[in-house]
Design a protein around this motif. Structure first.
Motif, mmCIF file in Angstrom:
data_model
loop_
_atom_site.group_PDB
_atom_site.id
_atom_site.type_symbol
_atom_site.label_atom_id
_atom_site.label_comp_id
_atom_site.label_asym_id
_atom_site.label_seq_id
_atom_site.Cartn_x
_atom_site.Cartn_y
_atom_site.Cartn_z
ATOM 1 N N ARG A 185 0.833 -1.212 0.000
ATOM 2 C CA ARG A 185 0.000 0.000 0.000
ATOM 3 C C ARG A 185 0.864 1.257 0.000
ATOM 4 N NH1 ARG A 185 -2.179 3.558 -1.287
ATOM 5 N NH2 ARG A 185 -4.188 4.472 -0.681
ATOM 6 N N GLY A 210 1.715 2.174 -3.398
ATOM 7 C CA GLY A 210 0.657 2.601 -4.315
ATOM 8 C C GLY A 210 -0.398 1.565 -4.612
ATOM 9 N N ASN A 211 -0.318 0.346 -4.039
ATOM 10 C CA ASN A 211 -1.325 -0.676 -4.298
ATOM 11 C C ASN A 211 -2.512 -0.460 -3.354
ATOM 12 O OD1 ASN A 211 -2.857 -3.029 -4.618
ATOM 13 N ND2 ASN A 211 -1.047 -4.262 -5.032
ATOM 14 N N LYS A 212 -3.680 -0.121 -3.914
ATOM 15 C CA LYS A 212 -4.846 0.213 -3.092
ATOM 16 C C LYS A 212 -5.260 -0.918 -2.167
ATOM 17 C CE LYS A 212 -7.056 3.491 -6.275
ATOM 18 N NZ LYS A 212 -8.277 3.763 -7.064
ATOM 19 N N VAL A 213 -5.072 -2.162 -2.594
ATOM 20 C CA VAL A 213 -5.618 -3.283 -1.843
ATOM 21 C C VAL A 213 -4.687 -3.723 -0.706
ATOM 22 C CG1 VAL A 213 -4.600 -5.240 -3.109
ATOM 23 C CG2 VAL A 213 -6.938 -5.396 -2.287
ATOM 24 N N TYR A 249 -6.017 -3.509 3.003
ATOM 25 C CA TYR A 249 -7.127 -4.448 3.179
ATOM 26 C C TYR A 249 -6.599 -5.881 3.304
ATOM 27 C CZ TYR A 249 -9.949 -0.483 1.671
ATOM 28 O OH TYR A 249 -10.532 0.744 1.567
ATOM 29 N N LYS A 272 -12.472 -6.886 -5.660
ATOM 30 C CA LYS A 272 -12.180 -5.455 -5.584
ATOM 31 C C LYS A 272 -10.925 -5.096 -6.362
ATOM 32 C CE LYS A 272 -14.036 -2.736 -3.704
ATOM 33 N NZ LYS A 272 -15.142 -1.869 -4.179
ATOM 34 N N ARG A 273 -9.940 -5.988 -6.345
ATOM 35 C CA ARG A 273 -8.714 -5.697 -7.101
ATOM 36 C C ARG A 273 -9.016 -5.549 -8.578
ATOM 37 N NH1 ARG A 273 -3.114 -9.120 -8.091
ATOM 38 N NH2 ARG A 273 -2.971 -8.531 -10.264
ATOM 39 N N TRP A 316 -10.856 -2.285 -9.198
ATOM 40 C CA TRP A 316 -9.986 -1.095 -9.193
ATOM 41 C C TRP A 316 -9.102 -1.050 -10.436
ATOM 42 C CZ3 TRP A 316 -8.781 -2.135 -3.397
ATOM 43 C CH2 TRP A 316 -9.779 -1.535 -2.609
ATOM 44 N N GLU A 334 -8.952 2.006 -13.096
ATOM 45 C CA GLU A 334 -7.724 2.697 -13.494
ATOM 46 C C GLU A 334 -7.537 2.652 -14.999
ATOM 47 O OE1 GLU A 334 -4.695 0.775 -11.291
ATOM 48 O OE2 GLU A 334 -5.194 1.750 -9.380
#
Length: 726
Positions: free
Chosen positions: A318, A321-324, A327, A377-378, A381, A385
């Motif tokens: 994260r 830069g990895n949104k997941v 989580y 979710k990945r 997203w 993007e």
């Protein structure tokens, strides 16, 4: 004498009274009682003690109370004898449950009213259908009356819980527990089949990888924690108990790398975690040659390491830069907390199991659901993007199209104004001719002739307009193609990642193509791989500058790759001579040339060589800023400037940040009324200001500061700023 007999009587009676306090008394109407506090145990290290031996009076003193709410012998290969007294004077049938599926040996003994020794055998090695009571646990019918019960068992995992149930009630509760196991297995199987379906239909192997993880979680529950697999298959549960965790930590650790795309977001960390995966995999093979007690201990340590790695990998992903990432870390934190709950239960017997499932089995259920949710979710997203990038490209294309249309409209307005002016002139002439009565006919003929000429002119103007449009479109297509050619000479981010520990490149051409460029190439010098990296500013910008950048890039290829010149000063001297010959510098005055900074990076010796042609080098080492000014001459340039260049060598044994730039950034004028240049001094201060940040964050701030400085004013020159760390 009477006192003596009374003493003898009490001597025999007191042990019975004390034993009576420890009797398990079944009260009619009861459903279930826990007898852990009533049982006593004795160790049988090699399993050679027989029932006759253990029931002898000499062995009775070897039995001790547990002193705990649960009975847990830990990681051991010793046998143990369990003993308790049960009193069932009611008409109800009762059964003893040892809530433990992983007992290879569990034999119950007692002596009936005729003195015959009754033995009932259980354990996971005996098929469920052949057990005294059909259950994945070890369950035995208990006799009526007052009996002393002995149990010989081998336990090297999980706590032992002893319960006595009313037989019919146990049958109902056992059926409910089987339904719970069936629901759990059905849900997990549905997730696995659905993931395989998605992997095939979407052609995405990540879904298949997740199916493998979910399968291993189901194996944790069915083979390691609750052991309900024996309802369908008769397996060696102890083999499964030590094998599944050994394989599982390797698989789930590898899944975290692939799921979080760690190679893209944190390449160095990715290599480290793959090292752990290799270690876990080798251990899964080596554990076949280790003692069981050692394997059980190592499995526990590996599980803790794996949980820590999951959380750390998610946190680092994260940050990159990895949104997941967060989580993912939170999901494994929940898993870890439930496993801690299981550890608490093993030591204290609390909190009790939910719906009969172990806390770890509930953890696998929750984790499978959370990972499935994060997987969806990945992809959601990633799709968003991709759509955002597509919209940005479409917006840029639309803006360019509108700009082209604006230019065409402006040209049309100019042409229309010319036609209008010419028409007004002819109108005035017509009025003057109308006033000349004697010359009406002659002037009419002249007007007619002028009209024909005007039509010819209009036709020519229209053709010229069409020709201008065609020429403009051809020019734009050529420049766009030139951009593709110029982009091909620039090293990609993957190539730069192999050279530098981290880096950023702020590259912003004034027009579509640029006179600024950067270039790199590997070199083999005395068996050692080195890297050449160049930042350059060619004379001009736009198409002329792009031509010069292609020429200079080609000369760099000839000098470094073909001629294998590897010293920075020698490279620039050779490049200077080659460019002069190419541009005929010795025969005529010519201002075309190139300012550049060239680096040769040797990772083995941890040194960087630098030579600059009118370009400086700024670097930070041990928190201090240093600057090396380049030689005050360009590549090419005037004939009188021909000379050699200076070479500087810097050690980067300590982490060092380097910065090179062209003059486009420092020469940019501000958008305010003062209209002043940014200047090199301010760029030095800006680079010093952003040192505490990562290089990628530094590049963003340098870009934002430039855009704010420029504001609404035009960009005067091509801009190139490169920062890298070694």
């Amino acid at each position: 004498m009477r006192l003596f007999f009374l003493f003898i009587l009490l001597s025999f009676a007191l042990p019975d009274l004390y034993a009576q306090d420890d009797d398990v008394v079944w009260t009619p109407g009861s459903k279930k009682i826990n007898i852990n506090h009533k049982v006593v145990f004795a160790e049988d290290k090699d399993g050679t003690i027989s029932f006759e031996d253990v029931s002898s009076e000499a062995m009775q003193r070897s039995f001790t109370h547990t002193g705990k709410p649960v009975l847990n012998f830990g990681f051991t290969e010793s046998f143990h004898w369990i003993k308790f007294d049960v009193n069932n004077s009611s008409s109800e049938e009762i059964v003893l449950e040892i809530a433990h599926a992983f007992l290879p040996v569990a034999d119950l003994y007692y002596t009936d009213d005729t003195g015959k020794v009754i033995c009932s055998k259980s354990g996971y090695k005996i098929p469920v259908e052949e057990k005294p009571v059909k259950s994945h646990y070890q369950v035995f019918p208990l006799p009526k009356g007052i009996k002393t019960v002995y149990i010989k068992l081998l336990s090297n995992s999980h706590p032992l819980v002893f319960n006595i149930w009313e037989k019919e009630y146990y049958s109902v509760e056992s059926s409910k527990l089987k339904m719970t196991y069936g629901f759990y297995t059905g849900f997990m199987s549905f997730i696995i089949v659905l993931s395989i379906f998605f992997a095939i239909s979407l052609r995405n192997l990540l879904h298949l990888f997740y199916a493998l993880v979910a399968f291993l979680y189901m194996c944790y529950a069915a083979l390691v924690m609750d052991g309900f697999i024996v309802y369908w298959l008769n397996l060696d549960l102890m083999f499964c108990y030590v094998t599944v965790p050994a394989v599982g930590v390797a698989v789930q650790t590898a899944y975290s790398i692939v799921f979080l795309d760690l190679k893209r977001f944190a390449p160095k960390l990715s290599k480290i975690i793959w090292g752990f995966v290799l270690y876990f995999s080798l251990y899964a093979i080596a554990r076949f040659f280790m003692p069981l007690v050692v394997v059980l201990g190592i499995n526990t340590v590996h599980a803790l390491i794996s949980f820590f790695l999951m959380g750390y990998v998610g946190y680092q992903a994260r940050k990159k830069g990895n949104k997941v990432g967060y989580y993912f870390a939170a999901a494994y934190l929940i898993y870890f907390l439930l496993v801690l709950t299981e550890a608490t239960y093993i030591q204290t017997g609390t909190p009790p199991y939910f719906t009969g499932l172990s806390h770890t089995t509930v953890a696998t259920f929750v984790e499978a659901f959370l990972l499935s949710f994060l997987l969806s979710k990945r992809f959601e997203w990633e799709k968003a993007e991709s759509e955002e990038a597509k919209q940005i490209a479409q917006k840029a294309l639309l803006e360019k199209t509108l700009e082209n249309e604006k230019m065409v409209r402006e040209q049309n307005i100019v042409l229309e104004q010319k036609v209008t002016e010419r028409t007004e002139q002819l109108t005035r002439q017509s009025k003057e001719l109308a006033q000349m009565n004697d010359e009406i006919q002659q002037q009419s003929e002249e007007i007619s002739q002028h009209n024909e000429e005007l039509q010819v002119i209009n036709d020519k103007l229209e053709k010229q307009h069409q020709l201008l449009e065609e020429l403009y479109n051809d020019m734009q297509a050529s420049i766009t193609y030139a951009l593709r050619i110029q982009t091909a000479i620039l090293p990609s981010g993957d190539i730069l990642a192999k050279i530098f520990r981290s880096h950023f490149v702020f590259f912003r051409p004034r027009d579509i193509v640029s006179g600024d460029f950067y270039w790199s190439a590997p070199l083999e010098v005395d068996g050692s791989r080195q890297y050449v990296f160049v930042t350059a500013d060619c004379t001009g910008h736009g198409v002329p500058g792009a031509f010069m950048s292609l020429i200079c890039a080609n000369l760099l290829n000839q000098t470094v790759i073909e001629r294998h010149i590897c010293e920075t000063d020698a490279i620039l001297t050779s490049l200077d001579n080659s460019l002069r010959r190419f541009l005929n510098k010795d025969m005529r005055e010519n201002h075309d040339g190139m300012d550049c900074a060239i680096f040769v990076i040797n990772h083995q010796s941890q040194t960087l060589s630098f030579t600059g042609a009118k370009r400086p080098l700024i670097y930070f080492q041990n928190g201090e800023m240093q600057e090396i000014k380049g030689d005050s001459k360009s590549i090419g340039g005037h004939y009188r400037e021909k000379s050699t260049f200076s070479k500087h060598t810097i050690s980067f044994e300590q982490p060092t940040n380097f910065y090179a730039f062209t003059d486009g950034y420092t020469d940019q004028m501000s958008s305010d009324n003062v209209r002043k240049k940014f200047m090199t001094r301010n760029l030095r201060l800006l680079i010093q200001e952003v040192q505490p940040l990562s290089l990628s964050e530094q590049g963003e701030i340098i870009k934002e500061r430039f855009m704010a400085w420029r504001g609404q004013s035009s960009q005067l020159d091509d801009v190139l700023v490169v920062g890298f760390s070694l």
